[in-house]
Design an enzyme around this catalytic site. Structure first.
Site, mmCIF file in Angstrom:
data_model
loop_
_atom_site.group_PDB
_atom_site.id
_atom_site.type_symbol
_atom_site.label_atom_id
_atom_site.label_comp_id
_atom_site.label_asym_id
_atom_site.label_seq_id
_atom_site.Cartn_x
_atom_site.Cartn_y
_atom_site.Cartn_z
ATOM 1 C CB SER A 89 29.402 41.875 35.149
ATOM 2 O OG SER A 89 28.796 41.088 34.223
ATOM 3 C CE LYS A 91 27.709 37.138 33.797
ATOM 4 N NZ LYS A 91 27.680 38.252 32.903
ATOM 5 C CG ASP A 108 25.721 40.502 35.394
ATOM 6 O OD1 ASP A 108 26.392 41.602 35.258
ATOM 7 O OD2 ASP A 108 25.631 39.821 34.620
ATOM 8 C CG HIS A 124 32.948 33.749 31.657
ATOM 9 N ND1 HIS A 124 31.372 33.437 31.443
ATOM 10 C CD2 HIS A 124 33.273 34.932 31.418
ATOM 11 C CE1 HIS A 124 31.089 34.675 31.161
ATOM 12 N NE2 HIS A 124 32.176 35.432 31.101
ATOM 13 N NE ARG A 135 28.858 47.247 33.018
ATOM 14 C CZ ARG A 135 29.356 46.125 32.866
ATOM 15 N NH1 ARG A 135 28.946 45.156 33.506
ATOM 16 N NH2 ARG A 135 30.515 46.060 32.201
HETATM 17 N N1 URA Z 1 30.939 39.839 30.209
HETATM 18 C C1 URA Z 1 30.086 39.763 31.092
HETATM 19 O O1 URA Z 1 29.455 38.895 31.538
HETATM 20 N N2 URA Z 1 29.957 41.063 31.758
HETATM 21 C C2 URA Z 1 30.675 42.097 31.084
HETATM 22 O O2 URA Z 1 30.524 43.250 31.804
HETATM 23 C C3 URA Z 1 31.541 42.129 30.067
HETATM 24 C C4 URA Z 1 31.736 40.742 29.632
#
Ligand code: URA
Length: 442
Positions: free
Chosen positions: A183, A187, A161, A82, A168
């Site tokens: 966050s 995931k 999320d 990621h 946010r």
């Molecule tokens: N990427 C994400 O998935 N979440 C965040 O809060 C910031 C970057």
């Protein structure tokens, strides 16, 4: 338990209990907690932070708010990667075939672009015929025939999320280490991964502006990983200029093809081979016993000798994409040059603000301002001079493209050109060379 007391506790910097965090996430997902109370707690977390235990509980509750993917059919340890977001970041289309060439099967769930950073799904969808919506019941079939697959995130992946992120975004509460860490990690846990390599970008074009902040975020995600039983490696990479040379969907996939043909830009190849090496290290592949440098060397060879390209075409064809007899994918639209920007003086390039370049490409239609925007796949920017390059007045610094089939909006083109031009800074003094890999934490 009531939300007012939970907000008040965090406002006065007290630790929330696991039950309070569960109450919050349950209430967010089932709609019982109104947005104003959710936003108030988010702001209190931004201001007063969270302990490792609170952050881990928040992450696990968010991950468990939807389905957890079962990737046991992969037949090997599930490895994921990621990026915390960047401009010109085309690492995933390069990493997937590289990692698959070590016999590591991989399911990659990716997102679309929103804001100045691009999305991997959009990049793959610039290829004619490519299907980025694979049903979970077909995952096994794709893995058996191609060893890898990429698909858009399912709606039920960490739904908490999705709700929190949208709030946010509009309440100035993105920029918080516990919130970013939970966050991302929620995931990844929900995606079924057992080991994760995180590209933590750092610089003007990233959420983390300094190496110290990037290290702090890395520490938080590693600590969540430890408590949740996941191997986490964070590779901190510089995002003080766009990665590689192209920004925009078809343009980036064309660059991916160049890298897979052995002609990649140095910074991009360094980031991709480093991430691939740490992914192989976290796997159960035979080569995981080699050193990072040895694995990187194998990766470089596979980019040069066509092995990675062979795997890439297997992925493209396996998901319905068209490939020319030359081995290059067929794109939905092709870039057409509309403007060339030139250096205003002699000297050296000292900065290229990645966020401004990202915003310029969004103006051109390569990204979305709102979710419903239609993309111009052929639009984007090609950066011809990078930090440290010598320029003479009048040299091309970047080229602006639109899609051959797309209409250009003159106002947006002008705005994009201004942003791209202003992103470049020059000096008569050559800037010091900065490493693209800033640090590795695990
Ligand atoms: N990427 C994400 O998935 N979440 C965040 O809060 C910031 C970057």
């Amino acid at each position: 338990m009531n939300m007012r007391d939970v907000i008040s506790k965090k406002r006065y910097s007290q630790e929330l209990t696991d039950e309070e965090i569960k109450f919050f996430i349950d209430g967010v997902v089932n709609g019982e907690i109104p947005d104003y109370q959710t936003s108030a707690l988010l702001m209190a977390i931004v201001l007063n932070g969270m302990s490792d235990r609170e952050m881990t509980t928040l992450t696990l509750e968010m991950a468990n708010s939807g389905e957890i993917n079962d990737l046991s059919f992969l037949g090997c340890k599930a490895i994921d990667k990621h990026s915390t977001g960047g401009v010109g970041d085309k690492c995933t289309p390069l990493l997937m075939p590289l990692v698959a060439s070590f016999g590591i099967n991989m399911v990659k769930l990716s997102g679309r672009g929103l804001g100045f950073t691009g999305g991997t799904v959009d990049k793959f969808e610039s290829i004619e015929g490519f299907n980025c919506t694979i049903d979970a019941k077909d995952f096994k079939k794709h893995i058996e025939s191609n060893g890898m697959l990429i698909t858009g995130q399912t709606p039920n992946l960490a739904p908490a999320d999705k709700i929190l992120y949208a709030l946010r975004d509009v309440t100035s509460t993105i920029d918080s280490i516990p919130l970013i860490a939970s966050s991302i990690m929620s995931k990844k846990i929900a995606s079924g991964a057992k080991a994760i390599v995180l590209d933590v970008t750092c610089g003007e074009g990233a959420f983390m502006k300094t190496p110290e902040a990037a290290r702090e975020l890395s520490k938080a995600m590693i600590s969540i990983g430890k408590l949740a039983g996941l191997d986490v490696t964070c590779v901190i990479t510089a995002m003080n200029q766009p990665l590689g040379k192209n920004i925009g969907n078809t343009l980036e996939m064309m660059e991916v093809f160049e890298v897979l043909s052995g002609n990649g830009a140095e910074d991009l190849v360094e980031v991709v081979t480093t991430l691939a090496a740490y992914m192989v290290k976290s796997s159960e592949a035979e080569e995981s016993k080699l050193s990072v440098e040895e694995i990187k060397k194998i990766c470089c060879e596979r980019l040069k000798n066509g092995t990675a390209l062979e795997y890439y075409n297997k992925l493209i064809i396996g998901q319905g994409g068209y490939v020319h007899s030359t081995g290059s994918p067929v794109y939905k639209d092709y870039p057409e040059q509309v403007l060339t920007l030139t250096a205003p003086c002699d000297g050296y390039v000292t900065a290229i603000n990645a966020q401004m370049i990202g915003n310029a490409s969004v103006e051109l239609g390569a990204g979305r301002l709102v979710k419903t925007d239609e993309l111009d796949f052929g639009a984007g920017i090609s950066v011809h001079k990078k930090i440290g390059d010598k320029v003479s007045r009048g040299d091309t610094i970047c080229v602006i493209y639109k899609g051959k089939m797309a209409e250009i909006n003159e106002d947006r083109l002008e705005k994009a050109a201004d942003l791209a031009y202003d992103a470049f800074e020059f000096s008569t003094e050559k800037p010091a060379h900065e490493q693209i890999i800033i640090d590795v934490c695990c």
